[in-house]
Design an enzyme around this catalytic site. Structure first.
Site, PDB file in Angstrom:
ATOM      1  N   PHE A 168     -15.209   4.390   7.365  1.00 47.31           N
ATOM      2  CA  PHE A 168     -13.840   4.704   6.940  1.00 47.31           C
ATOM      3  C   PHE A 168     -13.648   4.651   5.429  1.00 47.31           C
ATOM      4  CE2 PHE A 168     -13.845   0.123   8.120  1.00 47.31           C
ATOM      5  CZ  PHE A 168     -13.419  -0.442   6.922  1.00 47.31           C
TER       6      PHE A 168
ATOM      7  N   HIS B 263      -2.227  -5.404   1.741  1.00 49.48           N
ATOM      8  CA  HIS B 263      -3.520  -6.082   1.615  1.00 49.48           C
ATOM      9  C   HIS B 263      -3.261  -7.528   1.228  1.00 49.48           C
ATOM     10  CE1 HIS B 263      -7.429  -7.370   0.045  1.00 49.48           C
ATOM     11  NE2 HIS B 263      -6.752  -7.843  -0.978  1.00 49.48           N
TER      12      HIS B 263
ATOM     13  N   TYR C  58     -12.544  -2.004  -3.279  1.00 44.69           N
ATOM     14  CA  TYR C  58     -13.019  -2.032  -1.892  1.00 44.69           C
ATOM     15  C   TYR C  58     -14.539  -1.853  -1.792  1.00 44.69           C
ATOM     16  CZ  TYR C  58      -8.463  -2.224   0.516  1.00 44.69           C
ATOM     17  OH  TYR C  58      -7.242  -2.611   1.036  1.00 44.69           O
TER      18      TYR C  58
ATOM     19  N   THR D 139      -5.284  -6.495  11.056  1.00 41.53           N
ATOM     20  CA  THR D 139      -5.586  -5.219  10.392  1.00 41.53           C
ATOM     21  C   THR D 139      -5.032  -4.044  11.201  1.00 41.53           C
ATOM     22  OG1 THR D 139      -7.652  -6.249   9.655  1.00 41.53           O
ATOM     23  CG2 THR D 139      -7.471  -3.851   9.406  1.00 41.53           C
TER      24      THR D 139
ATOM     25  N   ASN E  82      -1.839   0.443   6.846  1.00 44.38           N
ATOM     26  CA  ASN E  82      -1.331  -0.816   7.382  1.00 44.38           C
ATOM     27  C   ASN E  82      -0.508  -1.634   6.377  1.00 44.38           C
ATOM     28  OD1 ASN E  82      -3.439  -1.690   5.866  1.00 44.38           O
ATOM     29  ND2 ASN E  82      -4.628  -2.564   7.532  1.00 44.38           N
TER      30      ASN E  82
ATOM     31  N   GLU F 266      -9.918 -10.883  -7.204  1.00 46.89           N
ATOM     32  CA  GLU F 266      -8.976  -9.765  -7.100  1.00 46.89           C
ATOM     33  C   GLU F 266      -7.844  -9.904  -8.121  1.00 46.89           C
ATOM     34  OE1 GLU F 266      -9.968  -9.071  -2.351  1.00 46.89           O
ATOM     35  OE2 GLU F 266      -7.956  -9.742  -2.918  1.00 46.89           O
TER      36      GLU F 266
ATOM     37  N   ARG G  57       2.672  -6.269   9.281  1.00 47.91           N
ATOM     38  CA  ARG G  57       1.993  -5.098   9.862  1.00 47.91           C
ATOM     39  C   ARG G  57       2.593  -4.704  11.204  1.00 47.91           C
ATOM     40  NH1 ARG G  57      -4.072  -6.838   7.828  1.00 47.91           N
ATOM     41  NH2 ARG G  57      -4.166  -5.501   5.980  1.00 47.91           N
TER      42      ARG G  57
ATOM     43  N   LYS H 295       0.819  -1.221   0.000  1.00 44.06           N
ATOM     44  CA  LYS H 295       0.000   0.000   0.000  1.00 44.06           C
ATOM     45  C   LYS H 295       0.857   1.278   0.000  1.00 44.06           C
ATOM     46  CE  LYS H 295      -3.960  -2.197   2.321  1.00 44.06           C
ATOM     47  NZ  LYS H 295      -4.870  -2.124   3.500  1.00 44.06           N
TER      48      LYS H 295
ATOM     49  N   ARG I  49      -2.142 -14.200   4.947  1.00 43.36           N
ATOM     50  CA  ARG I  49      -2.868 -13.502   6.018  1.00 43.36           C
ATOM     51  C   ARG I  49      -2.089 -13.608   7.336  1.00 43.36           C
ATOM     52  NH1 ARG I  49      -7.136  -9.973   4.753  1.00 43.36           N
ATOM     53  NH2 ARG I  49      -7.836 -10.247   6.881  1.00 43.36           N
TER      54      ARG I  49
HETATM   55  P1  ATP Z   1      -7.158  -5.650   3.562  1.00 48.64           P
HETATM   56  O1  ATP Z   1      -8.541  -5.940   2.989  1.00 48.64           O
HETATM   57  O2  ATP Z   1      -6.596  -4.313   3.103  1.00 48.64           O
HETATM   58  O3  ATP Z   1      -6.228  -6.799   3.400  1.00 48.64           O
HETATM   59  P2  ATP Z   1      -8.096  -6.401   6.138  1.00 48.64           P
HETATM   60  O4  ATP Z   1      -8.790  -7.503   5.421  1.00 48.64           O
HETATM   61  O5  ATP Z   1      -7.163  -6.749   7.264  1.00 48.64           O
HETATM   62  O6  ATP Z   1      -7.292  -5.494   5.145  1.00 48.64           O
HETATM   63  P3  ATP Z   1     -10.574  -4.944   6.101  1.00 48.64           P
HETATM   64  O7  ATP Z   1     -11.553  -5.034   7.206  1.00 48.64           O
HETATM   65  O8  ATP Z   1     -10.856  -5.664   4.825  1.00 48.64           O
HETATM   66  O9  ATP Z   1      -9.142  -5.360   6.694  1.00 48.64           O
HETATM   67  O10 ATP Z   1     -10.361  -3.399   5.799  1.00 48.64           O
HETATM   68  C1  ATP Z   1      -9.786  -2.965   4.576  1.00 48.64           C
HETATM   69  C2  ATP Z   1      -8.831  -1.822   4.860  1.00 48.64           C
HETATM   70  O11 ATP Z   1      -9.568  -0.690   5.293  1.00 48.64           O
HETATM   71  C3  ATP Z   1      -7.837  -2.071   5.995  1.00 48.64           C
HETATM   72  O12 ATP Z   1      -6.716  -2.797   5.598  1.00 48.64           O
HETATM   73  C4  ATP Z   1      -7.476  -0.660   6.379  1.00 48.64           C
HETATM   74  O13 ATP Z   1      -6.557  -0.076   5.455  1.00 48.64           O
HETATM   75  C5  ATP Z   1      -8.816   0.031   6.272  1.00 48.64           C
HETATM   76  N1  ATP Z   1      -9.563  -0.018   7.544  1.00 48.64           N
HETATM   77  C6  ATP Z   1     -10.190  -1.095   8.082  1.00 48.64           C
HETATM   78  N2  ATP Z   1     -10.773  -0.802   9.248  1.00 48.64           N
HETATM   79  C7  ATP Z   1     -10.532   0.514   9.458  1.00 48.64           C
HETATM   80  C8  ATP Z   1     -10.867   1.464  10.494  1.00 48.64           C
HETATM   81  N3  ATP Z   1     -11.594   1.093  11.545  1.00 48.64           N
HETATM   82  N4  ATP Z   1     -10.423   2.726  10.363  1.00 48.64           N
HETATM   83  C9  ATP Z   1      -9.696   3.121   9.284  1.00 48.64           C
HETATM   84  N5  ATP Z   1      -9.343   2.290   8.272  1.00 48.64           N
HETATM   85  C10 ATP Z   1      -9.745   1.015   8.357  1.00 48.64           C
HETATM   86 MG    MG Z   2     -10.032  -7.222   3.705  1.00 52.53          MG
END
Ligand code: ATP
Ligand code: MG
Length: 138
Positions: free
Chosen positions: A57, A115, A49, A91, A112, A126, A102, A9, A85
């Protein structure tokens, strides 16, 4: 053998961490079989997304994901989705296990660093969203 989709990212590319993250990926026996550096536009980021479009968010997430270059990747290996993962960590970096990407590099829950697909089905979707067949060389 299976495949997962990864994004390095903008917070990570900005800090020149692409190589450090790839080192962790490769040392965990995941092979990078597709990779390119891109600047996502709003439409592409929103499509990617879309599942989060009703989250509070979402707008911040899109702004962040379009704020600088990303590196999109296809990783291949045994149990690739779950393995990546685990290597990524939680996350929220505050909850991430020692040694994960992370934990090492993420700045906060949004910025973070990486992805990774959360299921086999999403990995397929994806990968197809970002890669043509000819761009994948195993
Ligand atoms: P990713 O999909 O990016 O691999 P993830 O699966 O761990 O991450 P998701 O819940 O899918 O987490 O959220 C997607 C992305 O949105 C997160 O990686 C982060 O960049 C952002 N995000 C998630 N939760 C929050 C939050 N509470 N506040 C701000 N940003 C958030
Ligand atoms: Mg995710």
């Amino acid at each position: 053998m299976n495949r997962t989709f990864s994004i390095i990212k903008p917070d990570a590319t900005r800090r020149n961490l692409t190589g450090s993250i790839n080192k962790i990926i490769e040392e965990s026996n995941l092979k990078i079989v597709g990779q390119k550096r891109l600047l996502l536009n709003k439409e592409i980021a929103e499509g990617f997304y879309a599942i989060h479009k009703d989250k509070p968010f979402f707008n911040d997430l899109i702004e962040y994901m379009t704020s600088g270059p990303v590196v999109v990747q296809i990783l291949e290996g045994e149990d690739a989705v779950n393995k990546y993962r685990n290597i990524m960590g939680s996350t929220n970096p505050e909850n991430a296990v020692e040694g994960t990407i992370r934990k090492k590099f993420a700045l906060n829950i949004q910025e973070n660093s990486v992805h990774g697909s959360d299921s086999e089905d999403n990995a397929k979707i994806e990968i197809e969203y970002f890669f043509k067949k000819e761009e994948i060389v195993g």
